[in-house]
Scaffold this motif. Structure first.
Motif, PDB file in Angstrom:
ATOM      1  N   PRO A  16      98.543  51.003 -54.499  1.00  0.00           N
ATOM      2  CA  PRO A  16      97.441  52.135 -54.722  1.00  0.00           C
ATOM      3  C   PRO A  16      97.641  51.807 -56.240  1.00  0.00           C
ATOM      4  O   PRO A  16      96.481  52.410 -57.021  1.00  0.00           O
ATOM      5  CB  PRO A  16      98.135  52.887 -54.468  1.00  0.00           C
ATOM      6  N   SER A  48     103.766  58.090 -52.758  1.00  0.00           N
ATOM      7  CA  SER A  48     103.224  57.202 -51.770  1.00  0.00           C
ATOM      8  C   SER A  48     105.011  56.143 -51.657  1.00  0.00           C
ATOM      9  O   SER A  48     105.588  56.240 -50.859  1.00  0.00           O
ATOM     10  CB  SER A  48     103.613  55.429 -53.223  1.00  0.00           C
ATOM     11  N   VAL A 100     100.446  60.384 -57.800  1.00  0.00           N
ATOM     12  CA  VAL A 100      99.842  58.754 -56.501  1.00  0.00           C
ATOM     13  C   VAL A 100     101.504  58.280 -56.534  1.00  0.00           C
ATOM     14  O   VAL A 100     101.801  58.274 -54.894  1.00  0.00           O
ATOM     15  CB  VAL A 100      99.171  57.831 -56.418  1.00  0.00           C
TER      16      VAL A 100
END
Length: 217
Positions: free
Chosen positions: A128, A118, A114
């Protein structure tokens, strides 16, 4: 079911540290002394579970917690601190669910992915990661409510702290009024250390949920 006993010397030291950083924080909010006292309280939690708990996940979660706090003490918006706190919450999740350790590795890799995506998509990774963190924390609150009062209160205070951390962050980036930043920072720690002390005193073996008990019968 017995809880970890809060040894009187530890309780006294926690109380002294708590009162000292709350009082000193009003006078010298950004001083190294206040930061040291705050981290000392968390270090004492690490020491406490290392000595008195047999739960490896609880010990690991507190080591990660201390590491995350060090990151955030150096830089209050440290992405490393946010990532590490995501690890903390999922470690507690595995502990509360009594799930396989393999899920930890999968989750940790997922969090790092993640973060990488990003960066590639030019998204501020704080958002997030904060969403994942918040989801896991709220899940832990519901899990703890079914299984242990001490853990439930600890995670509930943890949530109160993190709401204030979110307010502080949003104020620091200009989304909220900047005057809220020091106030939220101060109040966050008023909830944070008590939350960690409660979680450190989680029972060695958590009760099964009501549904599972019913099925077993």
């Amino acid at each position: 079911m017995k809880n970890l006993p809060i040894r009187q010397p530890y309780f006294i030291i926690w109380t002294i540290l708590y009162l000292c950083f709350l009082l000193l924080g009003l006078i010298l909010p950004n001083s190294l002394a206040v930061t040291f006292l705050r981290l000392a309280g968390i270090f004492l939690c690490v020491l406490y579970v290392s000595i008195y708990s047999q739960n490896l996940l609880l010990k690991f979660a507190f080591m990660l917690t201390l590491l995350a706090d060090v990151f955030l003490a150096i830089n209050s918006v440290s992405i490393a601190g946010v990532i590490t706190f995501c690890f903390v919450q999922f470690t507690h999740f595995i502990r509360l669910k009594n799930s396989s350790y393999k899920l930890l590795v999968i989750f940790y890799i997922g969090i790092l992915l993640v973060f990488v995506f990003s960066i590639l998509w030019n998204i501020d990774a704080h958002y997030p990661l904060a969403a994942i963190y918040c989801t896991t924390l709220v899940t832990n609150i519901f899990l703890a409510k079914k299984r242990d009062t001490i853990s439930f209160l600890g995670f509930l205070l943890f949530l109160c702290c993190d709401i204030l951390v979110a307010v502080s962050f949003l104020a620091s980036v200009g989304v909220l009024h900047h005057a809220l930043h020091p106030i939220a920072d101060y109040l966050a720690w008023a909830f944070y250390l008590p939350s960690q002390v409660l979680i450190a005193n989680t029972p060695e073996k958590l009760a099964r949920s009501t549904k599972k008990v019913a099925k077993a019968r």
